[in-house]
Design a protein around this motif. Structure first.
Motif, PDB file in Angstrom:
ATOM      1  N   ALA A 126       0.709  -1.180  -0.100  1.00 24.31           N
ATOM      2  CA  ALA A 126      -0.147   0.063  -0.304  1.00 24.31           C
ATOM      3  C   ALA A 126       0.866   1.281   0.038  1.00 24.31           C
ATOM      4  O   ALA A 126       0.282   2.366   0.116  1.00 24.31           O
ATOM      5  CB  ALA A 126      -0.808  -0.198   1.278  1.00 24.31           C
ATOM      6  N   SER A 127       2.150   1.055  -0.032  1.00 25.95           N
ATOM      7  CA  SER A 127       3.079   2.327  -0.218  1.00 25.95           C
ATOM      8  C   SER A 127       3.649   2.613  -1.298  1.00 25.95           C
ATOM      9  O   SER A 127       3.646   1.747  -2.206  1.00 25.95           O
ATOM     10  CB  SER A 127       4.323   2.201   0.735  1.00 25.95           C
ATOM     11  N   ILE A 128       3.573   3.832  -1.698  1.00 22.66           N
ATOM     12  CA  ILE A 128       4.100   4.328  -3.050  1.00 22.66           C
ATOM     13  C   ILE A 128       5.666   3.769  -3.286  1.00 22.66           C
ATOM     14  O   ILE A 128       5.777   3.515  -4.386  1.00 22.66           O
ATOM     15  CB  ILE A 128       4.072   5.868  -3.099  1.00 22.66           C
ATOM     16  N   GLN A 180      -2.068   8.931   6.234  1.00 21.79           N
ATOM     17  CA  GLN A 180      -0.799   8.184   6.846  1.00 21.79           C
ATOM     18  C   GLN A 180      -0.893   6.882   6.115  1.00 21.79           C
ATOM     19  O   GLN A 180      -1.909   5.945   6.486  1.00 21.79           O
ATOM     20  CB  GLN A 180      -0.814   8.182   8.317  1.00 21.79           C
ATOM     21  N   GLU A 181       0.428   6.298   5.825  1.00 18.02           N
ATOM     22  CA  GLU A 181       0.468   4.988   5.436  1.00 18.02           C
ATOM     23  C   GLU A 181       0.496   4.132   6.990  1.00 18.02           C
ATOM     24  O   GLU A 181       1.021   4.782   7.948  1.00 18.02           O
ATOM     25  CB  GLU A 181       1.857   4.901   4.698  1.00 18.02           C
ATOM     26  N   ALA A 182       0.119   3.128   6.968  1.00 16.29           N
ATOM     27  CA  ALA A 182       0.491   1.810   7.864  1.00 16.29           C
ATOM     28  C   ALA A 182       0.793   0.556   7.370  1.00 16.29           C
ATOM     29  O   ALA A 182       0.351   0.181   6.335  1.00 16.29           O
ATOM     30  CB  ALA A 182      -0.947   1.930   8.555  1.00 16.29           C
ATOM     31  N   PRO A 183       1.681  -0.022   7.968  1.00 16.31           N
ATOM     32  CA  PRO A 183       2.148  -1.294   7.624  1.00 16.31           C
ATOM     33  C   PRO A 183       0.994  -2.428   7.710  1.00 16.31           C
ATOM     34  O   PRO A 183       0.207  -2.066   8.467  1.00 16.31           O
ATOM     35  CB  PRO A 183       3.321  -1.525   8.519  1.00 16.31           C
ATOM     36  N   PHE A 184       1.130  -3.578   7.006  1.00 16.83           N
ATOM     37  CA  PHE A 184       0.217  -4.544   7.185  1.00 16.83           C
ATOM     38  C   PHE A 184       0.261  -5.341   8.597  1.00 16.83           C
ATOM     39  O   PHE A 184       1.515  -5.303   8.953  1.00 16.83           O
ATOM     40  CB  PHE A 184       0.392  -5.633   6.214  1.00 16.83           C
ATOM     41  N   ILE A 185      -0.714  -5.573   9.089  1.00 14.15           N
ATOM     42  CA  ILE A 185      -0.599  -6.235  10.534  1.00 14.15           C
ATOM     43  C   ILE A 185      -0.009  -7.442  10.528  1.00 14.15           C
ATOM     44  O   ILE A 185       0.673  -7.735  11.434  1.00 14.15           O
ATOM     45  CB  ILE A 185      -2.010  -6.093  11.055  1.00 14.15           C
ATOM     46  N   ALA A 236      -6.030  -9.627 -12.853  1.00 13.58           N
ATOM     47  CA  ALA A 236      -5.176  -9.261 -11.998  1.00 13.58           C
ATOM     48  C   ALA A 236      -5.630  -8.012 -11.332  1.00 13.58           C
ATOM     49  O   ALA A 236      -5.681  -7.904 -10.254  1.00 13.58           O
ATOM     50  CB  ALA A 236      -3.886  -9.160 -12.544  1.00 13.58           C
ATOM     51  N   LEU A 237      -5.995  -6.968 -11.962  1.00 15.56           N
ATOM     52  CA  LEU A 237      -6.257  -5.737 -11.479  1.00 15.56           C
ATOM     53  C   LEU A 237      -7.291  -5.805 -10.537  1.00 15.56           C
ATOM     54  O   LEU A 237      -7.297  -5.104  -9.399  1.00 15.56           O
ATOM     55  CB  LEU A 237      -6.782  -4.443 -12.676  1.00 15.56           C
ATOM     56  N   PRO A 238      -8.420  -6.485 -10.905  1.00 15.07           N
ATOM     57  CA  PRO A 238      -9.604  -6.526  -9.730  1.00 15.07           C
ATOM     58  C   PRO A 238      -8.995  -7.065  -8.391  1.00 15.07           C
ATOM     59  O   PRO A 238      -9.389  -6.422  -7.283  1.00 15.07           O
ATOM     60  CB  PRO A 238     -10.643  -7.260 -10.304  1.00 15.07           C
ATOM     61  N   TRP A 239      -8.102  -7.858  -8.224  1.00 13.54           N
ATOM     62  CA  TRP A 239      -7.669  -8.383  -7.238  1.00 13.54           C
ATOM     63  C   TRP A 239      -6.778  -7.261  -6.445  1.00 13.54           C
ATOM     64  O   TRP A 239      -6.898  -7.317  -5.362  1.00 13.54           O
ATOM     65  CB  TRP A 239      -6.733  -9.661  -7.570  1.00 13.54           C
ATOM     66  N   ILE A 240      -5.981  -6.618  -7.132  1.00 13.45           N
ATOM     67  CA  ILE A 240      -5.170  -5.584  -6.458  1.00 13.45           C
ATOM     68  C   ILE A 240      -6.000  -4.440  -6.175  1.00 13.45           C
ATOM     69  O   ILE A 240      -5.894  -4.063  -4.950  1.00 13.45           O
ATOM     70  CB  ILE A 240      -4.275  -5.164  -7.684  1.00 13.45           C
ATOM     71  N   VAL A 241      -7.188  -3.899  -6.817  1.00  8.50           N
ATOM     72  CA  VAL A 241      -7.967  -2.967  -6.438  1.00  8.50           C
ATOM     73  C   VAL A 241      -8.470  -3.348  -5.193  1.00  8.50           C
ATOM     74  O   VAL A 241      -8.880  -2.679  -4.149  1.00  8.50           O
ATOM     75  CB  VAL A 241      -8.783  -2.652  -7.410  1.00  8.50           C
ATOM     76  N   LEU A 242      -9.107  -4.849  -5.213  1.00 10.90           N
ATOM     77  CA  LEU A 242      -9.999  -4.896  -4.183  1.00 10.90           C
ATOM     78  C   LEU A 242      -9.016  -5.229  -2.827  1.00 10.90           C
ATOM     79  O   LEU A 242      -9.365  -4.648  -1.745  1.00 10.90           O
ATOM     80  CB  LEU A 242     -10.439  -6.424  -4.231  1.00 10.90           C
ATOM     81  N   GLY A 243      -7.791  -5.422  -2.959  1.00 13.81           N
ATOM     82  CA  GLY A 243      -7.062  -5.618  -1.855  1.00 13.81           C
ATOM     83  C   GLY A 243      -6.660  -4.270  -1.300  1.00 13.81           C
ATOM     84  O   GLY A 243      -6.459  -4.255   0.096  1.00 13.81           O
TER      85      GLY A 243
END
Lengths: 318, 469
Positions: free
Chosen positions: B4-6, B460-465, B195-202
Motif C-alpha cells: 500500500a506504499s508508493i 498516513q501509511e500503515a504497515p500490514f498487520i 489481476a487488476l480487480p484483485w489488486i484493487v480489492l486488496g
C-alpha cells in the motif's frame, strides 16, 4: 488494457473531485480565503493611498487572528496595521511565508505564533494541506512550494495524499452540510483589517495547567533563525509576541515564569515585544470559542498591551 | 514490502524496467542466456525489495533459504541414514534459529523460564515466519516425494517470489515451483483483466477498512468491565485483521498474475463459516494446510484415538507461530478446542445461520487474546465477556463512551458500514455459488472501489498487520 484505462480515468476523476471537496467546496478554506482576500484589498488600498508608508503586519495562528486589533495598533503607533493570522494548521512555514510575501522593504512584521509549534514538537517542513489549499484557492498553488520560506517539496505519496479528503473530512462535511451549520466562522466575523471575532462562547473552558520548564526544539530554533534571515533579506523588521492562553489561576505565576524563559531564548533570534502578562491569563470571560481565541474585550486588552510594546520596538528599530 | 506504499511500487517498477532492459540485451547478445537472465532479474528484484526493508531482513532471509538449500543437498546424498538424519536436524535447527532468536527468545527465556536473559531489542525481520515455513515445507516435500533437486536459481525464486514472501500465501513446491521455473519475469498483458480487480480489492480492503479502523480504534477508551465496549473493541479488531490480511493476500494474487504466476487464495469469506473447522479451511488457508500436512497428519491426524490432542497441539503451534506471548497461546488453544468440538457436535442444516453467527462471534471474541498485551486487562475483559451479569442495560447505554468524540464515533460507524457492505457482497457470492469475492471483482465494483479508495484512504501509511508475525 481497457480496464486499466478505465481505472486510470476513475483515479483522475476521484482526485479531481477530492481536490474540489478539500479546496473549492471546503467551508474552512472558503472562509479563510475570504479573509485573505479582504486583507489583500486593505493592503492594496494602503499601498495605493500611502505608497511610502510602512505597514505593521501581525501574523501567527488563529490566536493572532482573534486577538490583535489593528485599529488599536494604528491609533498607538500612527502606522497602518493588518492582521494576517491564519489557522495554525496552515503550518508555521506557511504562516510566515504568506506574511513575508506581502511585506515590502521597510515594513514591520510581528510573529505571534503559538509557542507549541516552536517548543513541543518537531514540525514538518512541508507546507500543510490547508496552506496549499489557501494558495490554490487564491490562484497561486505553487507559491507555498516555490517560496524559500514555504518549506520543501513533498514526496510522491505526500502529493497523492494532499488533496484526498479522507473519511473524517467527508463525514464532517456531509454532517455540517445536512445540518446547515457550515463552518464555525462566518463572513460577518471578519473585522477591521483582518481581525476575526466570533460571538461563540464555550460552555466550559479547559485552562492550561502548570507548565514545567520547556525549551525551543532544534527545529524551532532553525525556524526562528530562518524567519529572521528572510526578513532581513527583504529589509523587514521582525519581532515576536507571545499569544495569550487561558491558564488556570494556580498555574499562572509558574506559567508566566516558564514563558518568560522561553521569550528570553527567542530574543536571541529577534526582538520580543513586551507583554505584561507573559502570555498567560486566567480570566475566562475574555475568551470566545477556545482557550486561545479572545473575544472583543480580550482582543482590546491584548492589543492595548502589545501596542505599547510595539511602540517601544518601533522606536528602537528607528 | 508494503503493497500500500508508493515506495514499494516505485521500487518494483524501477527494478522491473531495469530487468527488462537487461533481459532484452541478454537475449540479443546471447539468446541462450535469456532464460537465466530473466530468472536472475526476478531474484534481484526480490532481494532488492527485501534490502529496502532492512539489511537484517535480507540477511535473515538468505540465512534461512541457504540452509534450506543445504538441506536439499543433504537429502540427495547417499549417506548413512543416521548421518543424514543428524545433518537434517542440525540444518532444521539452523533454519528455525533466527525465528527463535528474534521472536521467541524473550518469551521463552524470560517469561517461561524466568532466566532474565535479555537480547538487544530488534524488529523481527519481515516475513521471517512465512518464508521459514515455506522453505522447510519445500525440502520436506522433496524428501517425501523423492523429487529431484531443482536448480539453485529456481529454488531461490521459489523462496523469494516477492508478492508472497513477507505475508504469504505459504506456497508448496508442487504449486509454485513449476510456475517459477517457467517464468521469464515479463508482464502478462492477457492477465491484466483478472489481476487488476484483485489488486484493487486488496488495496480497498486495506486502505478503506483496515487502516481507517486502525486509526479510529487507536482513540477508543475501553472499560474492561463493560462487555459491550469489549465487544466493540473485539469486533473492530476482527474486521481490521481480516481486511488487512485478506487485502494483502489479494494484492499478492493480483501481482502474481501480472507476472504469470497463480498464487493460492488464502481467504474464502471466512467470517461466513458455519463452524470453526470450516473457518480454518477459509482463514489463512495455506497456514492451516501447512500445519495439517507437516504436523497434524504426521502425528496421525484423525486416524488415532488421541486426534483431539493432536489438534490441540497443532493450534498451540499456530498460536505460537503468530506471536510469542501467553495471549497467542490461549488464542490458539481456544481455537483448537473449538475445532475439536466440531468433531463431536454435528448441528442440523437449519441451524446454519445461527451457526454462522455463533462462529463469527466466537472468532471475534477470541481476538481479544490476540491484541490485548496487558495480561491483567486481558483477563478482566475476558471475564466481562463471559459473565452474563455484566450485560446490564446501564453498561449498554455506556457503550458509546468507548469513542473519543462524535467524530470518532461517526467515522468508525462509516468504516464499519463499508466492512458490512463488503461482507454482504461476499455472502451474496457465496449464496449464489460464485467464485470467491466474485461480486467485489466485477468491473463496476472495481471502478467504484478505486474511487472510494482515493476518497477514503487515510493520509498516513500503515504497515500490514501480519508483518508483525
Amino acid at each position: 488494457m481497457k480496464l486499466l484505462c478505465k481505472i486510470i480515468a476513475v483515479v483522475i476523476f476521484a482526485y479531481a473531485s477530492g481536490f474540489l471537496l478539500t479546496v473549492t467546496f471546503n467551508p474552512e478554506v472558503q472562509f479563510w480565503t475570504k479573509a485573505i482576500q479582504q486583507r489583500d484589498q486593505v493592503i492594496q488600498k494602503i499601498h495605493s493611498e500611502h505608497p511610502d508608508e510602512p505597514i505593521i503586519y501581525f501574523t501567527g495562528g488563529s490566536s493572532c487572528a482573534f486577538s490583535v486589533d489593528p485599529k488599536i495598533i494604528e491609533s498607538e503607533t500612527s502606522l497602518h496595521s493588518v492582521n494576517l493570522g491564519l489557522p495554525v494548521a496552515s503550518g508555521r512555514e506557511y504562516i510566515l511565508h504568506q506574511a513575508l510575501r506581502r511585506c515590502k522593504s521597510g515594513d514591520f512584521l510581528v510573529l505571534a505564533l503559538e509557542p507549541d509549534v516552536l517548543c513541543y514538537t518537531e514540525s514538518s517542513h512541508l507546507p500543510s494541506r490547508l496552506g496549499y489549499a489557501l494558495d490554490a484557492n487564491n490562484s497561486n498553488p505553487f507559491s507555498a512550494i516555490l517560496s524559500s520560506s514555504g518549506g520543501t517539496l513533498k514526496n510522491t505519496s505526500g502529493w497523492l495524499s494532499t488533496f484526498r479528503p479522507g473519511s473524517r473530512y467527508i463525514m464532517t462535511l456531509t454532517g455540517r452540510a445536512l445540518s446547515g451549520k457550515g463552518y464555525r466562522y462566518k463572513n460577518r466575523d471578519l473585522r477591521y483589517n483582518g481581525r476575526i471575532e466570533t460571538s461563540i462562547k464555550l460552555k466550559q473552558y479547559e485552562p492550561s495547567g502548570a507548565k514545567t520548564l520547556i525549551d525551543l526544539t532544534t527545529d524551532g530554533r532553525a525556524f526562528l533563525e530562518k524567519a529572521a534571515s528572510l526578513a532581513a533579506k527583504k529589509n523587514v523588521r521582525i519581532a515576536y509576541s507571545l499569544p495569550w492562553r487561558l491558564t488556570s489561576t494556580d498555574a499562572l505565576e509558574q506559567t508566566r515564569l516558564a514563558n518568560q524563559k522561553i521569550l528570553f531564548k527567542i530574543s536571541a533570534f529577534m526582538p520580543v515585544l513586551h507583554d505584561p502578562v507573559n502570555g498567560a491569563v486566567d480570566e475566562e470571560s475574555i475568551y470566545s470559542d477556545s482557550e486561545w481565541h479572545l473575544d472583543a474585550v480580550g482582543s482590546r486588552m491584548r492589543s492595548e498591551a502589545i501596542a505599547s510594546g510595539t511602540v517601544e520596538w518601533l522606536q528602537a528599530a528607528r | 514490502m508494503n503493497f500500500a506504499s508508493i515506495e514499494f511500487w516505485q521500487t518494483l517498477v524501477a527494478c522491473f524496467l531495469i530487468s527488462r532492459v537487461l533481459i532484452y540485451f541478454a537475449g540479443r547478445i546471447r539468446p541462450q542466456a535469456y532464460e537465466t537472465t530473466a530468472k536472475l532479474s526476478l531474484i534481484g528484484t526480490a532481494l532488492t525489495l527485501l534490502a529496502v526493508e532492512s539489511w537484517l531482513t535480507l540477511v535473515a532471509f538468505l540465512w534461512v533459504v541457504c540452509l534450506g538449500w543445504f538441506s536439499l543437498i543433504v537429502i540427495h546424498q547417499k549417506w548413512r541414514s543416521s548421518s543424514k538424519q543428524l545433518a537434517i536436524i542440525i540444518l532444521l535447527i539452523g533454519q528455525i534459529a533466527p525465528l527463535f532468536y528474534f521472536k521467541y527468545w524473550d518469551f521463552f527465556f524470560n517469561e517461561v523460564l524466568k532466566l532474565n536473559v535479555h537480547i538487544p531489542s530488534v524488529l523481527i525481520p519481515m516475513g521471517l515466519s512465512f518464508y521459514t515455513f515455506q522453505t522447510i515445507g519445500f525440502w520436506v516435500d522433496s524428501l517425501r516425494e523423492k523429487a529431484p533437486r531443482p536448480s539453485f536459481i529456481d529454488y531461490l525464486n521459489f523462496a523469494s517470489f516477492f508478492p508472497q514472501i513477507v505475508a504469504g500465501p505459504i506456497e508448496r513446491r508442487d504449486d509454485l515451483l513449476p510456475q517459477i521455473s517457467n517464468t521469464r519475469f515479463r508482464f502478462y498483458r492477457e492477465n491484466l483483466e483478472p489481476a487488476l480487480p484483485w489488486i484493487v480489492l486488496g488495496l480497498a480492503y486495506k486502505l478503506i477498512v483496515a487502516d481507517n479502523i486502525a486509526i479510529e480504534s487507536a482513540n477508543f477508551t475501553v472499560n474492561p468491565n463493560n462487555p459491550w465496549q469489549v465487544w466493540i473493541e473485539c469486533l473492530t479488531f476482527g474486521m481490521r485483521i481480516y481486511f488487512d490480511f485478506a487485502g494483502y493476500s489479494f494484492i499478492a494474487i493480483g501481482l502474481g498474475l501480472l507476472f504469470g504466476v497463480k498464487l493460492t487464495l488464502n481467504f474464502r469469506t471466512p467470517y461466513l463459516s458455519s463452524n470453526l473447522r470450516e473457518f480454518w479451511r477459509n482463514w489463512h488457508i495455506t497456514l492451516g494446510s501447512w500445519l495439517r500436512d507437516y504436523i497434524y497428519l504426521p502425528l496421525g491426524g484423525r486416524k488415532v484415538r488421541w486426534w483431539a490432542i493432536n489438534l490441540l497441539f497443532v493450534f498451540f503451534v499456530s498460536g505460537i507461530w503468530h506471536g510469542a506471548g501467553w495471549g497467542f497461546l490461549v488464542w490458539g488453544i481456544l481455537h483448537g478446542l473449538g475445532v475439536a468440538a466440531c468433531g463431536f457436535i454435528k448441528l442440523p442444516r437449519y441451524f446454519r445461520i445461527p451457526s454462522i453467527i455463533i462462529t463469527f462471534l466466537f472468532c471475534n471474541a477470541v481476538w481479544l487474546f490476540f491484541f490485548e498485551r496487558n495480561t491483567a486487562i486481558m483477563w478482566q475483559k475476558a471475564t466481562s465477556l463471559i459473565n452474563p451479569a455484566a450485560y446490564q442495560l446501564s453498561a449498554l447505554k455506556q457503550c458509546t463512551a468507548i469513542f473519543s468524540g462524535a467524530g470518532n464515533q461517526i467515522s468508525s460507524l462509516l468504516i464499519i458500514f463499508f466492512a458490512i457492505a463488503a461482507l454482504t457482497m461476499e455472502a451474496l457470492g457465496l449464496a449464489r455459488n460464485k467464485e470467491p469475492y466474485h461480486y467485489l471483482r466485477t468491473q463496476v465494483s472495481c471502478l467504484i472501489l478505486v474511487a472510494l479508495t482515493v476518497w477514503f484512504a487515510p493520509m498516513q501509511e500503515a504497515p500490514f498487520i501480519y508483518f508483525n508475525f
